[in-house]
Design an enzyme around this catalytic site. Structure first.
Site, PDB file in Angstrom:
ATOM      1  N   GLU A 128       1.100  -3.257  17.515  1.00 25.49           N
ATOM      2  CA  GLU A 128      -0.228  -3.132  18.148  1.00 25.49           C
ATOM      3  C   GLU A 128      -1.199  -4.156  17.558  1.00 25.49           C
ATOM      4  OE1 GLU A 128       0.658   1.603  18.115  1.00 25.49           O
ATOM      5  OE2 GLU A 128      -1.357   0.964  17.513  1.00 25.49           O
TER       6      GLU A 128
ATOM      7  N   GLN B  52       0.854  -1.197   0.000  1.00 27.79           N
ATOM      8  CA  GLN B  52       0.000   0.000   0.000  1.00 27.79           C
ATOM      9  C   GLN B  52       0.887   1.243   0.000  1.00 27.79           C
ATOM     10  OE1 GLN B  52      -3.547  -0.521   2.919  1.00 27.79           O
ATOM     11  NE2 GLN B  52      -1.879  -1.759   3.734  1.00 27.79           N
TER      12      GLN B  52
ATOM     13  N   GLY C 296       2.608  -4.387   9.158  1.00 28.01           N
ATOM     14  CA  GLY C 296       2.641  -2.936   9.354  1.00 28.01           C
ATOM     15  C   GLY C 296       1.474  -2.204   8.737  1.00 28.01           C
TER      16      GLY C 296
ATOM     17  N   CYS D 163       2.543  20.535 -17.434  1.00 24.81           N
ATOM     18  CA  CYS D 163       3.105  19.761 -18.554  1.00 24.81           C
ATOM     19  C   CYS D 163       3.417  20.710 -19.710  1.00 24.81           C
ATOM     20  CB  CYS D 163       2.046  18.742 -18.975  1.00 24.81           C
ATOM     21  SG  CYS D 163       2.462  17.785 -20.436  1.00 24.81           S
TER      22      CYS D 163
ATOM     23  N   HIS E 156      -1.300   1.356  -4.484  1.00 28.75           N
ATOM     24  CA  HIS E 156      -1.669   2.774  -4.394  1.00 28.75           C
ATOM     25  C   HIS E 156      -0.694   3.685  -5.134  1.00 28.75           C
ATOM     26  CE1 HIS E 156      -3.943   1.640  -0.461  1.00 28.75           C
ATOM     27  NE2 HIS E 156      -4.603   1.303  -1.538  1.00 28.75           N
TER      28      HIS E 156
HETATM   29  C1  BV8 Z   1     -11.685   2.821  -3.643  1.00 24.76           C
HETATM   30  C2  BV8 Z   1      -1.965   6.804  -1.466  1.00 24.76           C
HETATM   31  C3  BV8 Z   1     -13.305   2.198  -5.188  1.00 24.76           C
HETATM   32  C4  BV8 Z   1      -2.075   8.292  -1.408  1.00 24.76           C
HETATM   33  C5  BV8 Z   1      -3.716   5.943  -0.013  1.00 24.76           C
HETATM   34  C6  BV8 Z   1     -16.249   6.253   3.029  1.00 24.76           C
HETATM   35  C7  BV8 Z   1     -16.122   7.382   2.242  1.00 24.76           C
HETATM   36  C8  BV8 Z   1     -15.280   7.417   1.127  1.00 24.76           C
HETATM   37  C9  BV8 Z   1     -14.531   6.290   0.789  1.00 24.76           C
HETATM   38  C10 BV8 Z   1     -14.668   5.174   1.595  1.00 24.76           C
HETATM   39  C11 BV8 Z   1     -15.514   5.142   2.695  1.00 24.76           C
HETATM   40  N1  BV8 Z   1     -15.401   3.915   3.261  1.00 24.76           N
HETATM   41  C12 BV8 Z   1     -14.515   3.174   2.569  1.00 24.76           C
HETATM   42  C13 BV8 Z   1     -14.065   3.915   1.551  1.00 24.76           C
HETATM   43  C14 BV8 Z   1     -13.101   3.471   0.555  1.00 24.76           C
HETATM   44  C15 BV8 Z   1     -11.739   4.075   0.895  1.00 24.76           C
HETATM   45  C16 BV8 Z   1     -11.328   3.650   2.293  1.00 24.76           C
HETATM   46  O1  BV8 Z   1     -11.004   2.500   2.524  1.00 24.76           O
HETATM   47  N2  BV8 Z   1     -11.325   4.617   3.233  1.00 24.76           N
HETATM   48  C17 BV8 Z   1     -10.958   4.280   4.596  1.00 24.76           C
HETATM   49  C18 BV8 Z   1     -10.237   5.486   5.227  1.00 24.76           C
HETATM   50  C19 BV8 Z   1     -12.210   3.893   5.364  1.00 24.76           C
HETATM   51  N3  BV8 Z   1     -10.839   3.519  -0.080  1.00 24.76           N
HETATM   52  C20 BV8 Z   1     -10.659   4.174  -1.229  1.00 24.76           C
HETATM   53  O2  BV8 Z   1     -11.124   5.262  -1.483  1.00 24.76           O
HETATM   54  C21 BV8 Z   1      -9.823   3.420  -2.250  1.00 24.76           C
HETATM   55  N4  BV8 Z   1     -10.499   3.431  -3.504  1.00 24.76           N
HETATM   56  O3  BV8 Z   1     -12.268   2.285  -2.749  1.00 24.76           O
HETATM   57  O4  BV8 Z   1     -12.117   2.889  -4.931  1.00 24.76           O
HETATM   58  C22 BV8 Z   1     -14.315   3.244  -5.442  1.00 24.76           C
HETATM   59  C23 BV8 Z   1     -14.044   4.183  -6.428  1.00 24.76           C
HETATM   60  C24 BV8 Z   1     -15.023   5.136  -6.693  1.00 24.76           C
HETATM   61  C25 BV8 Z   1     -16.207   5.159  -5.941  1.00 24.76           C
HETATM   62  C26 BV8 Z   1     -16.405   4.217  -4.932  1.00 24.76           C
HETATM   63  C27 BV8 Z   1     -15.454   3.255  -4.671  1.00 24.76           C
HETATM   64  C28 BV8 Z   1      -8.495   4.113  -2.449  1.00 24.76           C
HETATM   65  C29 BV8 Z   1      -7.679   3.945  -1.190  1.00 24.76           C
HETATM   66  C30 BV8 Z   1      -6.262   4.407  -1.453  1.00 24.76           C
HETATM   67  C31 BV8 Z   1      -6.029   5.737  -0.793  1.00 24.76           C
HETATM   68  N5  BV8 Z   1      -4.615   6.101  -0.936  1.00 24.76           N
HETATM   69  N6  BV8 Z   1      -2.408   6.236  -0.192  1.00 24.76           N
HETATM   70  C32 BV8 Z   1      -1.051   8.882  -0.491  1.00 24.76           C
HETATM   71  O5  BV8 Z   1      -0.468   8.156   0.342  1.00 24.76           O
HETATM   72  O6  BV8 Z   1      -0.827  10.091  -0.616  1.00 24.76           O
HETATM   73  S1  BV8 Z   1      -4.214   5.286   1.470  1.00 24.76           S
HETATM   74  C33 BV8 Z   1      -2.941   5.354   2.556  1.00 24.76           C
HETATM   75  O7  BV8 Z   1      -3.531   5.099   3.821  1.00 24.76           O
HETATM   76  C34 BV8 Z   1      -1.930   4.248   2.420  1.00 24.76           C
HETATM   77  O8  BV8 Z   1      -1.658   3.938   1.084  1.00 24.76           O
HETATM   78  C35 BV8 Z   1      -2.519   3.091   3.152  1.00 24.76           C
HETATM   79  O9  BV8 Z   1      -3.338   2.309   2.351  1.00 24.76           O
HETATM   80  C36 BV8 Z   1      -3.375   3.787   4.134  1.00 24.76           C
HETATM   81  C37 BV8 Z   1      -2.686   3.783   5.444  1.00 24.76           C
HETATM   82  O10 BV8 Z   1      -2.866   2.559   5.941  1.00 24.76           O
HETATM   83  P1  BV8 Z   1      -1.620   1.788   6.571  1.00 24.76           P
HETATM   84  O11 BV8 Z   1      -0.588   1.592   5.537  1.00 24.76           O
HETATM   85  O12 BV8 Z   1      -2.186   0.623   7.261  1.00 24.76           O
HETATM   86  O13 BV8 Z   1      -0.999   2.803   7.602  1.00 24.76           O
HETATM   87  P2  BV8 Z   1      -1.576   3.173   9.041  1.00 24.76           P
HETATM   88  O14 BV8 Z   1      -0.838   4.365   9.524  1.00 24.76           O
HETATM   89  O15 BV8 Z   1      -3.069   3.192   8.985  1.00 24.76           O
HETATM   90  O16 BV8 Z   1      -1.160   1.932   9.951  1.00 24.76           O
HETATM   91  C38 BV8 Z   1       0.207   1.702  10.225  1.00 24.76           C
HETATM   92  C39 BV8 Z   1       0.250   0.420  11.016  1.00 24.76           C
HETATM   93  O17 BV8 Z   1       1.622   0.102  11.216  1.00 24.76           O
HETATM   94  C40 BV8 Z   1      -0.391   0.538  12.394  1.00 24.76           C
HETATM   95  O18 BV8 Z   1      -1.187  -0.604  12.609  1.00 24.76           O
HETATM   96  C41 BV8 Z   1       0.814   0.555  13.344  1.00 24.76           C
HETATM   97  O19 BV8 Z   1       0.512  -0.116  14.560  1.00 24.76           O
HETATM   98  C42 BV8 Z   1       1.811  -0.248  12.569  1.00 24.76           C
HETATM   99  N7  BV8 Z   1       3.211   0.020  12.871  1.00 24.76           N
HETATM  100  C43 BV8 Z   1       3.772   1.159  13.344  1.00 24.76           C
HETATM  101  N8  BV8 Z   1       5.119   0.977  13.443  1.00 24.76           N
HETATM  102  C44 BV8 Z   1       5.386  -0.284  12.992  1.00 24.76           C
HETATM  103  C45 BV8 Z   1       4.174  -0.893  12.633  1.00 24.76           C
HETATM  104  N9  BV8 Z   1       4.097  -2.139  12.151  1.00 24.76           N
HETATM  105  C46 BV8 Z   1       5.258  -2.820  12.034  1.00 24.76           C
HETATM  106  N10 BV8 Z   1       6.470  -2.306  12.360  1.00 24.76           N
HETATM  107  C47 BV8 Z   1       6.563  -1.050  12.840  1.00 24.76           C
HETATM  108  N11 BV8 Z   1       7.768  -0.547  13.176  1.00 24.76           N
HETATM  109 ZN    ZN Z   2       0.343  17.078 -20.945  1.00 23.19          ZN
END
Ligand code: BV8
Ligand code: ZN
Length: 242
Positions: free
Chosen positions: A213, A99, A185, A146, A117
């Protein structure tokens, strides 16, 4: 350190799939989204990582991405990334689904990567689709344009945007076919990526989570290895002798 049965199973597995999230890059210094120092704390993700905001205010969104591009260009893969390269070399069939947009898996040397992503190193023109890598962009206070005059955007998937269909299908296939699925992660909150671990479990894969966690997924996994991936993964591959 680990259950001997688990090590034996991991050593003889043939098909392995891994999903990584921001936590895998945390030890490289890349802030996670939802962690204490979470990126989302400083900025409003919904207002920044989505297409409408970009069209309304490209300069603000570009300022955020320029900040993240600079930060991600100054960090390096950590032992967790390097362990995943070793796992890819060991297993006959290994798929790394990420991701993360920080390019660290590629820099570490992973080959078969499914970037769900996108990748912050890549950009493209909204009008003509021409691709630009960072070196070709004049990163300033305003959104780069562009040669055709079109707005350039980062090649990342924003909220509400579809994931690249071929990459997503390959990720679903890997989750369905693997014998072992690692969720590393990730808070497992963002769909459709968050569906992959349960697809693997439903297809009878052994589901392993590495995270300091508990997450939404923890109650469903076979093994929750509690701790940072940069420490746990090297220990795991050492015990596996790879
Ligand atoms: C889609 C790129 C179909 C950009 C990212 C309600 C309203 C609107 C939309 C939705 C909704 N409900 C659901 C949705 C769909 C939405 C979604 O899921 N929203 C969530 C917030 C509920 N998803 C989308 O919109 C996706 N597209 O569904 O399209 C569609 C299309 C049209 C119409 C309808 C449907 C697109 C999702 C992609 C978004 N882009 N990133 C950028 O980064 O700038 S998301 C971004 O956040 C990341 O890419 C990643 O996916 C996400 C973060 O998640 P994690 O990677 O898990 O990170 P996080 O911080 O959350 O967790 C870190 C973890 O690591 C923790 O658990 C922590 O404990 C742990 N950790 C910490 N340290 C360590 C560790 N683990 C191991 N070792 C360590 N040292
Ligand atoms: Zn162009």
């Amino acid at each position: 350190m680990f259950d001997s049965g688990l090590i034996a199973y991991l050593k003889k597995a043939l098909k392995v799939a891994v999903l990584t999230g921001a936590g895998v890059s945390a030890e490289s210094g890349v802030p996670t989204f939802r962690g204490k120092e979470g990126l989302w704390k400083k900025f409003k993700p919904e207002e920044l990582a989505n297409f409408d905001s970009f069209m309304k205010n490209p300069d603000i969104v570009w300022e955020w991405y320029a900040f993240r591009k600079k930060m991600m260009s100054e960090v390096h893969p950590n032992p967790g990334h390097h362990s995943l390269v070793k796992m890819e070399e060991y297993y006959p069939d290994f798929t790394l689904i990420t991701q993360n947009i920080d390019n660290l898996h590629r820099i570490a040397g992973s080959k078969n990567i499914l970037e769900l992503h996108g990748n912050i190193r890549r950009n493209y023109c909204l009008d003509c689709g021409r691709q630009y890598d960072d070196e070709q962009l004049q990163m300033g206070k305003t959104a780069p344009r562009c040669e055709c005059g079109g707005l350039i955007r980062p090649d990342v998937v924003w909220f509400g945007e579809m994931l690249p269909q071929d990459i997503l299908n390959a990720a679903f296939r890997a989750a369905e076919e693997c014998e072992v699925f690692f969720s590393l992660g990730t808070s497992a909150l963002v769909s459709p990526a968050s569906m992959l671990p349960m697809i693997a479990k439903t297809a009878n894969a052994l589901l392993i989570e590495i995270n300091p966690e508990e997450t939404e997924l923890t109650k469903a996994v076979d093994h929750h290895l509690q701790g940072p991936s940069g420490e746990i993964l090297p220990q795991l591959i050492q015990e596996m002798g790879i």
